[in-house]
Structures are given as structure tokens and as C-alpha cells.
Design a protein around this motif. Sequence first.
Motif, PDB file in Angstrom:
ATOM      1  N   GLY A   1      19.171 -25.323 -44.948  1.00 55.97           N
ATOM      2  CA  GLY A   1      19.162 -24.514 -43.809  1.00 55.97           C
ATOM      3  C   GLY A   1      17.543 -24.039 -43.394  1.00 55.97           C
ATOM      4  N   ILE A   2      16.885 -23.987 -44.359  1.00 57.82           N
ATOM      5  CA  ILE A   2      15.428 -23.537 -44.174  1.00 57.82           C
ATOM      6  C   ILE A   2      14.743 -24.503 -43.121  1.00 57.82           C
ATOM      7  CG2 ILE A   2      13.202 -23.277 -45.294  1.00 57.82           C
ATOM      8  CD1 ILE A   2      15.032 -21.067 -45.933  1.00 57.82           C
TER       9      ILE A   2
ATOM     10  N   GLY B   1      24.888 -17.220 -44.639  1.00 55.16           N
ATOM     11  CA  GLY B   1      23.850 -17.067 -45.696  1.00 55.16           C
ATOM     12  C   GLY B   1      24.051 -17.844 -46.757  1.00 55.16           C
ATOM     13  N   LYS B   2      23.798 -19.265 -46.606  1.00 55.53           N
ATOM     14  CA  LYS B   2      23.842 -20.461 -47.518  1.00 55.53           C
ATOM     15  C   LYS B   2      22.787 -21.303 -47.136  1.00 55.53           C
ATOM     16  CE  LYS B   2      27.765 -22.777 -45.069  1.00 55.53           C
ATOM     17  NZ  LYS B   2      29.218 -23.217 -45.294  1.00 55.53           N
ATOM     18  N   TYR B   3      22.824 -22.298 -47.885  1.00 57.81           N
ATOM     19  CA  TYR B   3      21.783 -23.547 -47.869  1.00 57.81           C
ATOM     20  C   TYR B   3      20.442 -23.061 -47.712  1.00 57.81           C
ATOM     21  CZ  TYR B   3      26.011 -25.568 -46.043  1.00 57.81           C
ATOM     22  OH  TYR B   3      27.292 -25.995 -45.950  1.00 57.81           O
TER      23      TYR B   3
ATOM     24  N   GLU C   1      13.371 -23.675 -39.505  1.00 59.18           N
ATOM     25  CA  GLU C   1      11.989 -24.064 -39.071  1.00 59.18           C
ATOM     26  C   GLU C   1      12.100 -24.728 -37.627  1.00 59.18           C
ATOM     27  OE1 GLU C   1      10.500 -26.110 -42.555  1.00 59.18           O
ATOM     28  OE2 GLU C   1      10.043 -24.198 -43.663  1.00 59.18           O
ATOM     29  N   ASN C   2      12.941 -25.484 -37.515  1.00 60.85           N
ATOM     30  CA  ASN C   2      12.922 -26.419 -36.176  1.00 60.85           C
ATOM     31  C   ASN C   2      13.528 -25.823 -35.066  1.00 60.85           C
ATOM     32  OD1 ASN C   2      11.802 -29.419 -36.909  1.00 60.85           O
ATOM     33  ND2 ASN C   2      12.620 -28.780 -38.870  1.00 60.85           N
TER      34      ASN C   2
ATOM     35  N   GLU D   1      20.682 -29.024 -40.470  1.00 64.81           N
ATOM     36  CA  GLU D   1      21.790 -28.280 -40.573  1.00 64.81           C
ATOM     37  C   GLU D   1      23.098 -29.193 -41.219  1.00 64.81           C
ATOM     38  OE1 GLU D   1      24.449 -25.033 -39.800  1.00 64.81           O
ATOM     39  OE2 GLU D   1      22.097 -25.101 -39.712  1.00 64.81           O
ATOM     40  N   LYS D   2      23.157 -30.437 -40.794  1.00 63.04           N
ATOM     41  CA  LYS D   2      24.353 -31.205 -41.091  1.00 63.04           C
ATOM     42  C   LYS D   2      24.126 -31.563 -42.547  1.00 63.04           C
ATOM     43  CE  LYS D   2      25.677 -32.941 -36.901  1.00 63.04           C
ATOM     44  NZ  LYS D   2      25.649 -34.254 -36.103  1.00 63.04           N
TER      45      LYS D   2
END
Length: 160
Positions: A44-45, A73-75, A49-50, A39-40
Motif C-alpha cells: 500500500g505504501i 486500512g491495510k498493507y 507513493e506512485n 496495489e496488486k
Amino acid sequence: MRKLLQLFRLALIVAVLLVVGTSLHILKNYQMMVGMSAEKEENGITALENLKPLAYLGNKIAQRTIGWRYVEGKYGVPKNDANAIYWFRRCGSWPLVDDEDGVDPAALHELSVARAYAEGRPGLEADPAESEKWLRLAAKGGNKEAAAMLAARAGKGNTR
């Protein structure tokens, strides 16, 4: 001798349960760390997943983080209001306040999203139309503060 054998079996079962429980706790913490690191790093995917397995198990931090990821809605994660509301509802109003009777658990988070769009925040541009949409969702969900904000906007002639 028989009692000693039974005691040994019991001690072995307890030891196995402790090792398995501790291992699962360590794995859960590792998965949270990997998800929040992704996240940092704006991945995003990998974050989803984690974090999703933890969120399905009831981890409130993971649920809230996933909800915001769908709001923004990004990354690599598509913007999806329905998914955001789903995760906010699963999270409830935690950690902010206790859930109120008759109030949608997502309503307080929807109010937060409305404020973020009203004021803008790092990574989220101010958007009055989006703010209004989320404010209406929060009010519809029973959030009294959102309803009061809408009434105040209506009094000022700021509604659409």
C-alpha cells in the motif's frame, strides 16, 4: 532566408513540445502501472507513493484507488475515513454517474463503501456498524438511495 529560419524555429519548437508531451504521457502511464502493480502486490505504501501525484493531477482511477486504500486500512496504510472521503470527493461520482446538484461528490462512493461493509468483499470483512456509518454519511451527503435504505432499515427496526 529569414522566413526559412523562422519556419525552422517553429518546427523545432513544435518538435520539442511533442517530445516533452509524449514523454510526460509515458511517465504518467509508467507511474500508474507501478502504483497499480504495488496495489496488486499488497504494498500500500508504494502504491500511494506512485498514485498520489497522479491523483493530485486529477486522475480519477488513482483518486478512487487511494480512497479505497484508506477505507480498508491495510498493507501498511492506516485506516483513515477522513482521507478516504477527501479522495472520493476529489474523484466525484465518476465513473458511475454524472454529479447531481446539491449532492456531495463523495456520497456515491460512501454508498459503495456501505454496501461493501454490509456484504463483505475480498479483503474487507462484513461489519454492520461500519456499513451503517457509511450509509449515514452517504445519506447526509444527499444520496437518495442511501436515504431510502436507511428509511427501510428504520421501518424494519434495524437502526441503532
